[in-house]
Write a protein that holds these residues in place. Structure first.
Motif, mmCIF file in Angstrom:
data_model
loop_
_atom_site.group_PDB
_atom_site.id
_atom_site.type_symbol
_atom_site.label_atom_id
_atom_site.label_comp_id
_atom_site.label_asym_id
_atom_site.label_seq_id
_atom_site.Cartn_x
_atom_site.Cartn_y
_atom_site.Cartn_z
ATOM 1 N N GLN A 26 1.012 -1.317 0.195
ATOM 2 C CA GLN A 26 -0.181 0.360 0.463
ATOM 3 C C GLN A 26 0.682 1.290 -0.227
ATOM 4 O O GLN A 26 0.728 2.440 -0.785
ATOM 5 C CB GLN A 26 -1.007 -0.173 0.981
ATOM 6 C CG GLN A 26 -2.377 -1.306 0.763
ATOM 7 C CD GLN A 26 -3.055 -0.450 2.235
ATOM 8 O OE1 GLN A 26 -3.006 0.138 2.965
ATOM 9 N NE2 GLN A 26 -3.599 -1.606 2.516
ATOM 10 N N ASN A 27 1.659 1.228 1.288
ATOM 11 C CA ASN A 27 2.428 2.241 1.061
ATOM 12 C C ASN A 27 4.261 2.565 -0.091
ATOM 13 O O ASN A 27 4.096 3.815 -0.703
ATOM 14 C CB ASN A 27 3.403 2.983 2.142
ATOM 15 C CG ASN A 27 2.262 2.644 3.223
ATOM 16 O OD1 ASN A 27 2.065 3.792 3.746
ATOM 17 N ND2 ASN A 27 1.999 1.363 4.092
ATOM 18 N N LEU B 230 1.500 4.348 -2.971
ATOM 19 C CA LEU B 230 1.115 5.963 -2.465
ATOM 20 C C LEU B 230 2.384 6.243 -2.536
ATOM 21 O O LEU B 230 2.296 7.520 -2.891
ATOM 22 C CB LEU B 230 1.024 5.787 -0.823
ATOM 23 C CG LEU B 230 1.036 6.746 -0.047
ATOM 24 C CD1 LEU B 230 -1.179 7.751 -0.452
ATOM 25 C CD2 LEU B 230 0.350 6.773 1.308
ATOM 26 N N ALA C 262 -1.309 9.423 -3.529
ATOM 27 C CA ALA C 262 -3.194 9.062 -3.402
ATOM 28 C C ALA C 262 -4.506 9.505 -4.350
ATOM 29 O O ALA C 262 -4.920 8.760 -4.667
ATOM 30 C CB ALA C 262 -3.512 9.900 -2.834
#
Lengths: 440, 288
Positions: free
Chosen positions: B107-108, B111, B116
Motif C-alpha cells: 500500500q505504501n 502511495l 494518492a
C-alpha cells in the motif's frame, strides 16, 4: 552465510527501530482501519529557538483522504512561505512541522505528540471534520490552539471549546444554504412552485456529512419543502451505490443534495448515470464535488452540477480594496499551480487552508502580546477583518466560529467552478438547469 | 416486483466480481495454507497495471487483460519465492503477520510512487447500459460478471479434471498424504499461489472501468473476500462462487430495503449464521 545475512538483517532492523524512536514519529493506524501506516512527520529542529515560531499542520497524507489532505497541506505551506518572505511574525520565522493523520484516532495521537513532545502551540488542520473534532478535543485539554480551515462539523464549535478557531463556515449553514437557494432561485428555473420542490439528501455519515444534512433538513422543514429520500453511507467503505441510485430514480427528486468526499462523489455520478437516475439538479457540497479531480473524472457531465462550498477561483477584483491581500492571493495561486500540475484551478480545500494559515499568521499572531494560548486567543477575538482571501471577513465569536464566513454556491461550467451566489462574488450566470443528462 | 428483480440482478452483477476476487483467496488459503492479508493489495496492483497500460499504451483493460495476467503471474512468482516460501512451515501467526506487513508495504509503495490520486480509466463503455425489459444492467458490470464466472468455472474444471488440479485438492485435504502420493509440494504451492494472484489480477482489470484505483482500494474488497471465503468454505471454488454471489445479493437487498448503512451488517449477519450453523462453510468439507 546464513548467519551473516541474519545478523545484517537484525542490525538493519535495530537501526530502523532506533531511527524510528529517535525523533521522527510514525503515525500508527490499525490494519483494520485505513490500513496504510506511514511515517511522515517531518523533522523539527532540535529545540524551539527564540528566532523561530513552530507551528504544526495535521492532514492525511496516507489513506483514502490523502489526495485532499495533500492539497490542503500545500495551502498551509504556501501561506507560511509568504509570511516568512515578508520577514516572518515580528521578525521571527515560522517553521512548519507536519503530521500525517489518515484517520481521527491518529489525528488525536499526532496532535498530542506535536503539543507535548514538540511544544507546538498552534495547529493548523484538518481536511476532515472527523479529524478536526478529534484534534479539537485534544487542544481543548492542552496548552494549544487549533486553527481549523476544512472541517465544517457543527460539533467543533458548538461544545464550548475555547481553543478552537474556525475560519470557514459551519456545516449546518451550508446545508441550509443549499435548500434556501433551491427554494429562492432554482425552483423558478425548474418551472416549479417552491413549495412543491422535492428534495433528496445523500450524505456521508461522519460529522461533516451529518452536519450539512441536518442543516438542510431543518431548512426544508422551515420552508415546508418535502424531503422525498434521505440516506447516509460510509464514504470509506462504500463500493456500490446501486440501491441508492434505484431509490433516487423511484422517488424522482428535483434537487439532490449530495454531501460527499471525492471517491464517493464519482461513484455516485457513475451509478446515477448508469441507472438513468440523474435528478434535474445536483447540489453537491465540499470535498467531493468541488474538487478539480471530480470534474476531470466525470468529464463534461460535471457541467451544471452545483457545489455548496467555500469560494474558489474568485476574480482578483474581489480583493481590490486590499492590494496587499490581492498580491498575496495572486502569488499563492501561482505557487500552487506550479506545485500541482494535475489541476488548472486551485482546489477549494487549499484556498481554505491558505486563508486560515495566512490570516492567522499575518493578521492575528503579530497582535498577540505573547505566544501563550490566552494572549493568542485575545488577539484572535480582537481581530476584525472586512476581507480575507476567501472573499468574506473575519470576526470570531466566543465559540471560535468566524461569524462572517459564508459559503458560496458554485456551478461547474467548462471544467471550472463559477460562483453563482452570492451576488457580490458572482462571476458567471447559471447554465444547464435541468442537467442535460437528467433522465426523462 | 420489477424493482426487486433489478435489486437482485444488480447484486448478482456485483457478486460476480466478489466471487472472482475470493476464488483466488480460497485457493491460496486452501492449498498453500496461508491467510493472505495482502490479497487486496494484489487487486490494487492489478488495477494500477491496467490503468498504466491504458495510459501509456492506450489499451483498454479488456485488451490488456492478457498482459495484466502475465504481469501478475510474474509478481506472484517473485512474492512467493522471496516471501511466502520462507514461511511455509512456520506458525500461522507468523504467516499472518507477514502478510499483514506485506499488505502495508505494498500500500505504501503504491502511495509513494503513484501518490494518492484516484486513477480512473474512462472508456466509452464506462456508463453504457443494457436495458432488458426495464431492468438496467451496467455493461462493464455485465462483462465483468461473465468473465468472472467464466474464469471461476474454468478454475473449477481445472481443479476437477487435470492432474495438477487434483494434486492441489489433495494438498488442501491432507498435505502429508499428498506428499506420500508423490505430489511435489513446492511446485504445486507456487502454481496455486500464481493462479490465485492471476485471478485477482483479472478481477482488477474488470474492476478498473467501474471503480478508481488508489493505494487503499484493496481494503474493502479484501475484507469482503475473506467473508465470502468463510461463507463458501475454505478451498472450495464453488463455495467462493456461490458465496460471492450471495454476498452481492444480500448487500444489494439490504442496501435497498433497509439502508446502505446496513449493507455490511447484513452480510456479516449471514457470515455469523454460517459460522454458527456450519463453520466449515456452506460448501466446505472438514480437512485433517
Amino acid at each position: 552465510m546464513k548467519k551473516l545475512a541474519s545478523m545484517a538483517l537484525t542490525a538493519a532492523l535495530i537501526s530502523s527501530i532506533l531511527a524510528g524512536c529517535g525523533g521522527t514519529a510514525s503515525s500508527e493506524s490499525s490494519a483494520a482501519s485505513a490500513g496504510a501506516a506511514s511515517a511522515t512527520a517531518s523533522q523539527a529542529s532540535a529545540a524551539a529557538s527564540g528566532d523561530v515560531i513552530k507551528v504544526g499542520a495535521i492532514y492525511p497524507s496516507s489513506g483514502e483522504k490523502a489526495l485532499l489532505g495533500t492539497q490542503n497541506l500545500r495551502g498551509t505551506q504556501i501561506a507560511i512561505d509568504l509570511v516568512n518572505a515578508k520577514g516572518g511574525i515580528n521578525g521571527k520565522k515560522v517553521e512548519l512541522v507536519t503530521a500525517d493523520a489518515p484517520d481521527s484516532t491518529t489525528a488525536a495521537t499526532e496532535a498530542g505528540r506535536l503539543i507535548n513532545q514538540q511544544g507546538i502551540k498552534i495547529l493548523f488542520g484538518s481536511m476532515s471534520s472527523g479529524n478536526a473534532v478529534a484534534i479539537g478535543s485534544v487542544v481543548e485539554k492542552s496548552d494549544a490552539l487549533l486553527i481549523e480551515s476544512n472541517g465544517i462539523a457543527d460539533a467543533l464549535t458548538d461544545v464550548g471549546n475555547k481553543h478552537v478557531f474556525r475560519v470557514i463556515d459551519k456545516g449546518s449553514y451550508r446545508g441550509a444554504l443549499g435548500v434556501q437557494y433551491s427554494y429562492d432561485t432554482l425552483a423558478a428555473k425548474l418551472g416549479k412552485n417552491p413549495k412543491d420542490l422535492k428534495i433528496a439528501i445523500l450524505n456521508e455519515d461522519s460529522s461533516y456529512g451529518t452536519s450539512v444534512a441536518d442543516g438542510a433538513v431543518q431548512c426544508a422543514k422551515k420552508l415546508g419543502i418535502n424531503i422525498v429520500y434521505q440516506e447516509s453511507y460510509n464514504a470509506a467503505k462504500i463500493t456500490d451505490m446501486s440501491s441508492m441510485a434505484m431509490k433516487i430514480k423511484q422517488t424522482a427528486p428535483d434537487v439532490l443534495i449530495s454531501v460527499s468526499y471525492i471517491n464517493d462523489a464519482i461513484l455516485m455520478m457513475d451509478t446515477l448515470r448508469q441507472y438513468q437516475a440523474v435528478p434535474k439538479v445536483i447540489m453537491g457540497c465540499g470535498a467531493g464535488t468541488t474538487d478539480p479531480n471530480f470534474a476531470a473524472t466525470v468529464g463534461k457531465d460535471a457541467d451544471g452540477i452545483f457545489c455548496m462550498d467555500m469560494p474558489t477561483n474568485l476574480s482578483l477584483d474581489v480583493y481590490k480594496s486590499d492590494p496587499t491581500l490581492q498580491a498575496a492571493v495572486k502569488e499563492f495561486r501561482e505557487k500552487y499551480l506550479a506545485m500541482d500540475k494535475s489541476v488548472n484551478t486551485v482546489p477549494v480545500g487549499t484556498e481554505c487552508t491558505f486563508c486560515g494559515a495566512y490570516t492567522f499568521l499575518n493578521d492575528v499572531l503579530p497582535k498577540a502580546k505573547s505566544l501563550s494560548v490566552d494572549d493568542i486567543r485575545t488577539a484572535a477575538l480582537s481581530t476584525k477583518l472586512s476581507l480575507t482571501s476567501l472573499g468574506f471577513g473575519l470576526d470570531f465569536g466566543e465559540d471560535g466560529q468566524n461569524k462572517l464566513a459564508s459559503a458560496n454556491i458554485g456551478q461547474w461550467q467548462n471544467g471550472k467552478v463559477i460562483t453563482v451566489y452570492p451576488d457580490k462574488l458572482k462571476n458567471g450566470s447559471l447554465i444547464d438547469i435541468p442537467l442535460p443528462i437528467t433522465s426523462k | 416486483m420489477q424493482q426487486l428483480i433489478q435489486v437482485i440482478i444488480s447484486g448478482l452483477l456485483a457478486g460476480g466480481i466478489y466471487s472472482l476476487i475470493s476464488v483466488g483467496l480460497t485457493l491460496t488459503f486452501g492449498v498453500v495454507g496461508i491467510v493472505n492479508f495482502a490479497h487486496g493489495e494484489f487487486l490494487m496492483l492489478a488495477m494500477y497495471f491496467s490503468y498504466w497500460t491504458f495510459t501509456l499504451l492506450n489499451l483498454d483493460p479488456y485488451q490488456s487483460l492478457l498482459i495484466n495476467m502475465v504481469l501478475m503471474a510474474l509478481l506472484a512468482v517473485v512474492v512467493f519465492k522471496t516471501v511466502f516460501q520462507r514461511v511455509l512451515s512456520a506458525d500461522h501467526s507468523i504467516q499472518t503477520i507477514l502478510t499483514l506487513g506485506l499488505s502495508m508495504l505494498l500500500q505504501n509503495f503504491a502511495l509513494m510512487i503513484w501518490k494518492a490520486d484516484y486513477r480512473n480509466v474512462r472508456i466509452p463503455i464506462n456508463n453504457a447500459t443494457l436495458n432488458l425489459g426495464g431492468i438496467i444492467l451496467s455493461l462493464p458490470k455485465v462483462i465483468a460478471f461473465l468473465i468472472a464466472i467464466g474464469m471461476s468455472v474454468a478454475l473449477y474444471i481445472f481443479l476437477q479434471k487435470t492432474y495438477t488440479g487434483v494434486a492441489m485438492r489433495a494438498i488442501s485435504q491432507n498435505m502429508k498424504s499428498a506428499q506420500l502420493m508423490g505430489i511435489e509440494l513446492k511446485k504445486t504451492y507456487l502454481l496455486a499461489f500464481v493462479i490465485g494472484v492471476v485471478l485477482v489480477g483479472v478481477a482488477g482489470s474488470l474492476l478498473i472501468p467501474i471503480y478508481p484505483a488508489y493505494p487503499t482500494v484493496g481494503n474493502s474488497f479484501c475484507l469482503l473476500a475473506f467473508i465470502v471465503v468463510v461463507i463458501g468454505g475454505l478451498s472450495s471454488v464453488p463455495g467462493a462462487i456461490f458465496g460471492g454471489l450471495l454476498v452481492g445479493v444480500v448487500e444489494s437487498l439490504a442496501g435497498y430495503f433497509i439502508g446502505p448503512a446496513y449493507q455490511q451488517a447484513a452480510y456479516f449477519v449471514i457470515f455469523m449464521i454460517v459460522l454458527l450453523v456450519k463453520p466449515t462453510g456452506l460448501f466446505g468439507k472438514s480437512t485433517t
